[in-house]
Design an enzyme around this catalytic site. Sequence first.
Site, PDB file in Angstrom:
ATOM      1  N   GLY A 193      24.986  58.454  48.610  1.00  0.00           N
ATOM      2  CA  GLY A 193      26.064  58.725  49.552  1.00  0.00           C
ATOM      3  C   GLY A 193      27.274  59.076  48.341  1.00  0.00           C
ATOM      4  N   ILE A 194      27.436  58.487  47.291  1.00  0.00           N
ATOM      5  CA  ILE A 194      28.684  59.023  46.280  1.00  0.00           C
ATOM      6  C   ILE A 194      28.280  60.193  45.755  1.00  0.00           C
ATOM      7  CG2 ILE A 194      29.960  58.004  44.516  1.00  0.00           C
ATOM      8  CD1 ILE A 194      29.299  55.269  45.420  1.00  0.00           C
TER       9      ILE A 194
ATOM     10  N   THR B 230      30.590  55.846  37.385  1.00  0.00           N
ATOM     11  CA  THR B 230      31.227  55.127  38.329  1.00  0.00           C
ATOM     12  C   THR B 230      30.254  54.088  39.103  1.00  0.00           C
ATOM     13  OG1 THR B 230      31.143  56.759  40.154  1.00  0.00           O
ATOM     14  CG2 THR B 230      33.008  57.062  39.007  1.00  0.00           C
ATOM     15  N   ALA B 231      29.186  54.009  38.378  1.00  0.00           N
ATOM     16  CA  ALA B 231      28.218  53.086  39.165  1.00  0.00           C
ATOM     17  C   ALA B 231      28.271  51.712  38.832  1.00  0.00           C
ATOM     18  CB  ALA B 231      26.841  53.868  38.971  1.00  0.00           C
ATOM     19  N   ARG B 232      27.526  51.225  37.551  1.00  0.00           N
ATOM     20  CA  ARG B 232      27.630  50.193  37.157  1.00  0.00           C
ATOM     21  C   ARG B 232      27.605  50.195  35.641  1.00  0.00           C
ATOM     22  NH1 ARG B 232      29.644  48.600  41.003  1.00  0.00           N
ATOM     23  NH2 ARG B 232      29.106  47.008  42.524  1.00  0.00           N
TER      24      ARG B 232
ATOM     25  N   ASP C 202      34.323  54.172  34.860  1.00  0.00           N
ATOM     26  CA  ASP C 202      35.237  53.335  35.665  1.00  0.00           C
ATOM     27  C   ASP C 202      34.524  51.839  35.697  1.00  0.00           C
ATOM     28  OD1 ASP C 202      36.904  52.475  37.667  1.00  0.00           O
ATOM     29  OD2 ASP C 202      35.306  52.602  39.200  1.00  0.00           O
TER      30      ASP C 202
ATOM     31  N   GLU D 112      32.408  43.558  32.298  1.00  0.00           N
ATOM     32  CA  GLU D 112      33.796  43.543  32.805  1.00  0.00           C
ATOM     33  C   GLU D 112      34.361  42.252  32.737  1.00  0.00           C
ATOM     34  OE1 GLU D 112      33.807  45.694  36.375  1.00  0.00           O
ATOM     35  OE2 GLU D 112      32.931  47.379  35.718  1.00  0.00           O
TER      36      GLU D 112
ATOM     37  N   HIS E 206      37.656  49.921  36.855  1.00  0.00           N
ATOM     38  CA  HIS E 206      36.840  49.693  38.125  1.00  0.00           C
ATOM     39  C   HIS E 206      37.728  49.784  39.217  1.00  0.00           C
ATOM     40  CE1 HIS E 206      32.839  47.621  39.639  1.00  0.00           C
ATOM     41  NE2 HIS E 206      33.488  48.531  40.512  1.00  0.00           N
TER      42      HIS E 206
HETATM   43  O1  LIG Z   1      31.865  48.836  42.602  1.00  0.00           O
HETATM   44  C1  LIG Z   1      32.207  48.796  44.051  1.00  0.00           C
HETATM   45  C2  LIG Z   1      30.917  48.682  44.840  1.00  0.00           C
HETATM   46  O2  LIG Z   1      30.176  48.202  44.588  1.00  0.00           O
HETATM   47  O3  LIG Z   1      31.483  48.715  46.103  1.00  0.00           O
END
Ligand SMILES: O=CC(=O)O
Length: 332
Positions: A166-167, A244-246, A270, A275, A293
């Site tokens: 989706g992202i 922007t994932a992990r 991000d 973290e 994040h």
């Molecule tokens: O990092 C944000 C999420 O997993 O929704």
Amino acid sequence: MSCNKKKILLLGEITHAHAYWNSLKDIAEIIVPKARDRAEFIEESKSGAFDDVLCAYRTFSSEAITGRIDEELVSALPKSLEFLCHNGAGYDQIDPEACTRHNIQVSNVPTAVDDATADLNLFLIIGALRNFNKGMVQLRQGNWLKDVPLGHDPEGKILGVLGLGGIGRALKKRTDAFDMKVIYHNRKRLSPDLENGAEYVGFDELLSRSDVISLNLPLNSATRHIISTKEFSKMKDGVVIVNTARGAVMDEDALVQALASGKVRSCGLDVYEEEPIVHPGLLSNPSVMLVPHMGTHCHETRKAMECWAFDNLRSAISTGKLKSPIPEQAGM
Ligand SMILES: O=CC(=O)O
């Protein structure tokens, strides 16, 4: 009166969709733990304080109290618990296999996070390509454009999306406006309507052809450090990487080395492996774009995420089924 109601265990705080949350109180009693850490939480559960809960709602930050939802934690929870509704797209804080063993169905929040995360993803791509961070750092230090190298235009560049979900698809919509050519790799090729013009390639081909690589895949045992020294060596010199994932899908030590050698020209992050700790080799590098994040750090998106997770609770209580079960448990 409340004894006939189903019980929801609240793990974390309600921050936006208060009216919706309050409406759940018509059908459920809310149980709020007193524990301040994992040991206390396990003890509280074993004392019977959570007995008869049917569902649990949890947030990303509730991990600070419960720790990871793993075999040890799940074994301490009451057997009445059938549904775990996570507020977030990524559910790497939860061990799906442990939940399945204990007959706990898990849901996450896909879709509601897509646009806000893709917006940030695009910001990181443009910022890393154009050296905006270096320019901004120098400006604040009174050094107008000092040592700020010329950047690169996104137009005509190849964007390799690792994980066109989706992202990734929301990102493609945005980068189409910048005339970037999108190639992608997933375990399975998508249908043409979902591909929407993106070219499906093998993993190594994505590494070797991309000018910009965007990491948009979930973190699990198969994807941990999927990008490390060997993968960097297969990339173009001067590649840009955005995550922007992990954090842990990429080996941060290897990334810092690849930045130092110039293999990676710049990156936009991000998310981080530990973290809120950020690798010193990243912090000290003014060329990289670093954001704490903030993928879904917006009023509207956070509200939509809560509503989605509460829909899962409501659906579990009223129909015995989740609205968005995690893929690992499809058909459970
Ligand atoms: O990092 C944000 C999420 O997993 O929704």
